[in-house]
Design an enzyme around this catalytic site. Structure first.
Site, PDB file in Angstrom:
ATOM      1  N   HIS A   1      38.268  39.338  52.639  1.00 22.72           N
ATOM      2  CA  HIS A   1      38.519  38.780  51.301  1.00 22.72           C
ATOM      3  C   HIS A   1      39.766  37.892  51.331  1.00 22.72           C
ATOM      4  CE1 HIS A   1      39.411  38.555  47.009  1.00 22.72           C
ATOM      5  NE2 HIS A   1      38.134  38.846  46.825  1.00 22.72           N
TER       6      HIS A   1
ATOM      7  N   HIS B   1      43.314  33.752  44.371  1.00 19.52           N
ATOM      8  CA  HIS B   1      43.485  34.792  45.399  1.00 19.52           C
ATOM      9  C   HIS B   1      44.607  34.488  46.382  1.00 19.52           C
ATOM     10  CE1 HIS B   1      39.047  34.865  44.491  1.00 19.52           C
ATOM     11  NE2 HIS B   1      39.405  36.086  44.188  1.00 19.52           N
TER      12      HIS B   1
ATOM     13  N   THR C   1      43.723  44.147  44.750  1.00 21.83           N
ATOM     14  CA  THR C   1      43.835  44.312  43.289  1.00 21.83           C
ATOM     15  C   THR C   1      42.538  44.801  42.645  1.00 21.83           C
ATOM     16  OG1 THR C   1      43.362  41.955  43.094  1.00 21.83           O
ATOM     17  CG2 THR C   1      45.666  42.614  42.899  1.00 21.83           C
TER      18      THR C   1
ATOM     19  N   GLU D   1      42.128  37.364  49.285  1.00 22.21           N
ATOM     20  CA  GLU D   1      43.373  38.004  48.833  1.00 22.21           C
ATOM     21  C   GLU D   1      44.026  38.791  49.978  1.00 22.21           C
ATOM     22  OE1 GLU D   1      42.979  40.555  45.340  1.00 22.21           O
ATOM     23  OE2 GLU D   1      44.621  41.787  46.088  1.00 22.21           O
TER      24      GLU D   1
ATOM     25  N   ASN E   1      35.210  41.843  42.670  1.00 29.60           N
ATOM     26  CA  ASN E   1      35.352  42.739  41.512  1.00 29.60           C
ATOM     27  C   ASN E   1      34.021  42.933  40.801  1.00 29.60           C
ATOM     28  OD1 ASN E   1      35.467  41.168  38.725  1.00 29.60           O
ATOM     29  ND2 ASN E   1      36.486  39.861  40.220  1.00 29.60           N
TER      30      ASN E   1
HETATM   31  S1  SF4 Z   1      41.293  40.523  38.352  1.00 29.40           S
HETATM   32 FE1  SF4 Z   1      43.469  40.969  38.065  1.00 29.40          FE
HETATM   33  S2  SF4 Z   1      44.387  40.402  40.026  1.00 29.40           S
HETATM   34 FE2  SF4 Z   1      42.390  39.416  39.969  1.00 29.40          FE
HETATM   35  S3  SF4 Z   1      42.780  37.384  39.132  1.00 29.40           S
HETATM   36 FE3  SF4 Z   1      42.250  38.728  37.407  1.00 29.40          FE
HETATM   37  S4  SF4 Z   1      44.215  39.454  36.593  1.00 29.40           S
HETATM   38 FE4  SF4 Z   1      44.576  38.644  38.660  1.00 29.40          FE
END
Ligand code: SF4
Length: 280
Positions: free
Chosen positions: A123, A73, A161, A125, A219
């Site tokens: 976060h 990140h 992302t 990132e 995510n």
């Molecule tokens: S989800 Fe996408 S942005 Fe995040 S680490 Fe994996 S490839 Fe990279």
């Protein structure tokens, strides 16, 4: 009972790359440190610890060596500067998609835009990207946050992302009332989009969904939210040990999706446990 595992599952490219870089380095030099967990998966971080890859959780003073790997990140600029001032040997394993977002943010700032960063301010990132454009940026987590913005001359947009396209579009639409000049970079990771789309499709044709991944993984949390919108019988777990046999009573189809930092082994453990339950 039918078990369908999503095609896009297991480690994403950025996570696999970060882990491989850290393992290769530790094989050469011994103990290496990461600032915070290298990825958001506690079980993987624990395994890596056994290989000498240590997550310095809160304090930079925890680092008792010279080799530091920057996690997927990224890390804030002041932390990077601190490490450089201590003459640490730094290996940058920031995911290239995350670095690309940071570069777009810098480009926008150079061109005189106020950078609107869509994402969660807590976060890592977002902390990383924000640290490179501190005075010229605003972080927007939800469409409501746009109300706080006064009219600005130029607005440039980037996004976390792992953001959902819906939130990105919703916030961007509202921002259109806040300036006459816009530049928008859609920086949602292609891998994240594929997983979100597959989660939507799989939850529509399953009776129960298992989302495997770190509870601290943005995510993975996003996939659980997407799945729950279609199917209340959605369970976000980190390990197979959390599965309960009674969840599956009367279930004909189980869908399994994973976050980007979930290893293949976790998927296998879940499928094996379902088999042990005598459900397949
Ligand atoms: S989800 Fe996408 S942005 Fe995040 S680490 Fe994996 S490839 Fe990279």
């Amino acid at each position: 009972m039918k078990i369908i595992v999503a095609k896009n599952s297991g480690f994403c490219f950025g996570v696999r790359r970060a882990i491989n870089l850290a393992i290769n380095l530790s094989e050469k030099v011994g103990r290496v440190y990461t600032i915070g967990p290298i990825i958001h998966n506690p079980q993987v971080v624990e395994e890596l610890f056994k290989d000498g890859i240590i997550a310095a959780r809160n304090h930079l003073t925890e680092i008792k060596g010279k080799n530091v790997v920057i996690r997927a990140h990224g890390i804030p600029l002041d932390v990077l500067n601190y490490l450089c001032s201590k003459k640490m040997k730094i290996l940058d394993a920031t995911c290239p998609y995350v670095t690309r977002s940071k570069s777009y943010a810098e480009e926008l700032m150079r061109d005189g835009y106020t950078v609107a960063i869509i994402g969660n301010p807590d976060h890592p990132e977002i902390k990383y990207i924000h640290s490179y454009v501190p005075g010229n940026s605003i972080i927007l987590k939800s469409p409501e946050d746009v109300k706080k913005i006064k009219f600005l001359k130029k607005i440039g947009v980037i996004t976390q992302t792992t953001q959902s396209p819906e939130n990105f579009i919703e916030i961007t639409k509202k921002l259109l009332h806040c300036s006459n000049e816009f530049k928008i970079f859609n920086t949602i990771c292609p891998d994240a989009i594929k997983r979100q789309k597959e989660t939507e499709e799989l939850s529509a044709k399953s009776d129960l969904m298992i989302i495997i991944g770190g509870k601290n993984s943005a995510n993975t949390q996003r996939l659980a939210v997407i799945s729950r919108k279609k199917l209340s019988e959605t369970h976000h777990i980190e390990t197979a040990g959390e599965l309960k046999k009674h969840w599956f009573r009367g279930v004909k189809t189980v869908g399994i999706v994973t976050g980007a930092s979930t290893p293949d082994k976790s998927i296998k453990d879940v499928v094996d446990t379902l088999k042990k339950f005598g459900l397949q």
